[in-house]
Design a protein around this motif. Structure first.
Motif, PDB file in Angstrom:
ATOM      1  N   VAL A  41     -10.024  34.739 -30.576  1.00 30.76           N
ATOM      2  CA  VAL A  41     -11.090  33.947 -29.954  1.00 30.76           C
ATOM      3  C   VAL A  41     -10.962  33.987 -28.431  1.00 30.76           C
ATOM      4  N   GLN A  42      -9.729  33.995 -27.937  1.00 28.50           N
ATOM      5  CA  GLN A  42      -9.505  34.041 -26.492  1.00 28.50           C
ATOM      6  C   GLN A  42      -9.756  35.428 -25.908  1.00 28.50           C
ATOM      7  N   GLN A  70      -1.635  32.749 -39.036  1.00 25.63           N
ATOM      8  CA  GLN A  70      -3.088  32.904 -39.112  1.00 25.63           C
ATOM      9  C   GLN A  70      -3.778  32.129 -37.994  1.00 25.63           C
ATOM     10  N   GLN A  71      -3.318  30.944 -37.704  1.00 31.27           N
ATOM     11  CA  GLN A  71      -3.892  30.148 -36.621  1.00 31.27           C
ATOM     12  C   GLN A  71      -3.720  30.846 -35.279  1.00 31.27           C
ATOM     13  N   THR A  72      -2.530  31.406 -35.040  1.00 31.02           N
ATOM     14  CA  THR A  72      -2.250  32.083 -33.781  1.00 31.02           C
ATOM     15  C   THR A  72      -3.109  33.340 -33.644  1.00 31.02           C
ATOM     16  N   ASP A 127      -3.183  44.142 -29.047  1.00 35.38           N
ATOM     17  CA  ASP A 127      -2.373  43.196 -28.261  1.00 35.38           C
ATOM     18  C   ASP A 127      -1.880  42.039 -29.128  1.00 35.38           C
ATOM     19  N   THR A 128      -2.752  41.557 -29.997  1.00 38.51           N
ATOM     20  CA  THR A 128      -2.368  40.468 -30.900  1.00 38.51           C
ATOM     21  C   THR A 128      -1.256  40.925 -31.838  1.00 38.51           C
TER      22      THR A 128
END
Length: 168
Positions: A130-131, A122-124, A137-138
């Motif tokens: 955000v980036q 979840q953090q990644t 892609d994510t």
């Protein structure tokens, strides 16, 4: 324009010129005179195709049309606000009164909350979104499907909003 309408218009124009001052006085005695509504009433009747041929009817029709134009102008003035210059000078400066909060500490607190609350996936996902990485892609880089990326992102956003809803 048919000859009858042209004659009726000329008769109305002649009547209006002869009764111009009298009409203004008559309206001024009954209510506040509105010059724009007065001329709007004239233009409405002068361009109307239904003018009566008899000059005795013109006064009643003109006053009725004037009242309608005056009411319309009054209604418009209630829907549109035109403040004068004093209004703007009395407004407080928002920049001076607004206290600048230390947003850097808030950003650090949100970062700590995300770090301590959510899984590494979840953090990644959150960091990549955000980036500026797209959902596709994510998902490809983390070997997830698009739905899982959206769910992880929504979970982080919703819980973080609830936690810091009153921080600002």
């Amino acid at each position: 324009m048919p000859k009858r309408n042209l004659n009726e218009k000329m008769a109305f124009d002649k009547w209006f010129v002869m009764n111009y001052s009298r009409l203004k006085e008559k309206i001024g005695l009954v209510s506040i005179f509105d010059d724009d509504a007065f001329h709007d009433a004239y233009l409405t009747l002068a361009t109307s195709k239904d003018l009566p041929p008899v000059a005795e009817d013109y006064s009643k029709i003109f006053l009725t049309t004037y009242r309608q134009a005056s009411r319309r102008a009054l209604n418009e003035s209630y829907t549109i606000c035109h403040p004068d210059e004093l209004f703007f000078t009395l407004l407080p400066d928002i920049e001076e009164e607004k206290e600048e909060k230390d947003l850097t500490s808030l950003v650090k607190n949100i970062g700590k909350f995300i770090l301590n609350t959510f899984t590494s996936t979840q953090q990644t996902v959150f960091q990549m979104r955000v980036q500026g990485f797209s959902i596709r892609d994510t998902a490809d880089s983390l070997n997830l499907n698009d739905r899982q990326v959206r769910e992880n992102m929504d979970d982080v956003i919703c819980r973080t909003r609830k936690q810091f809803a009153f921080a600002i």
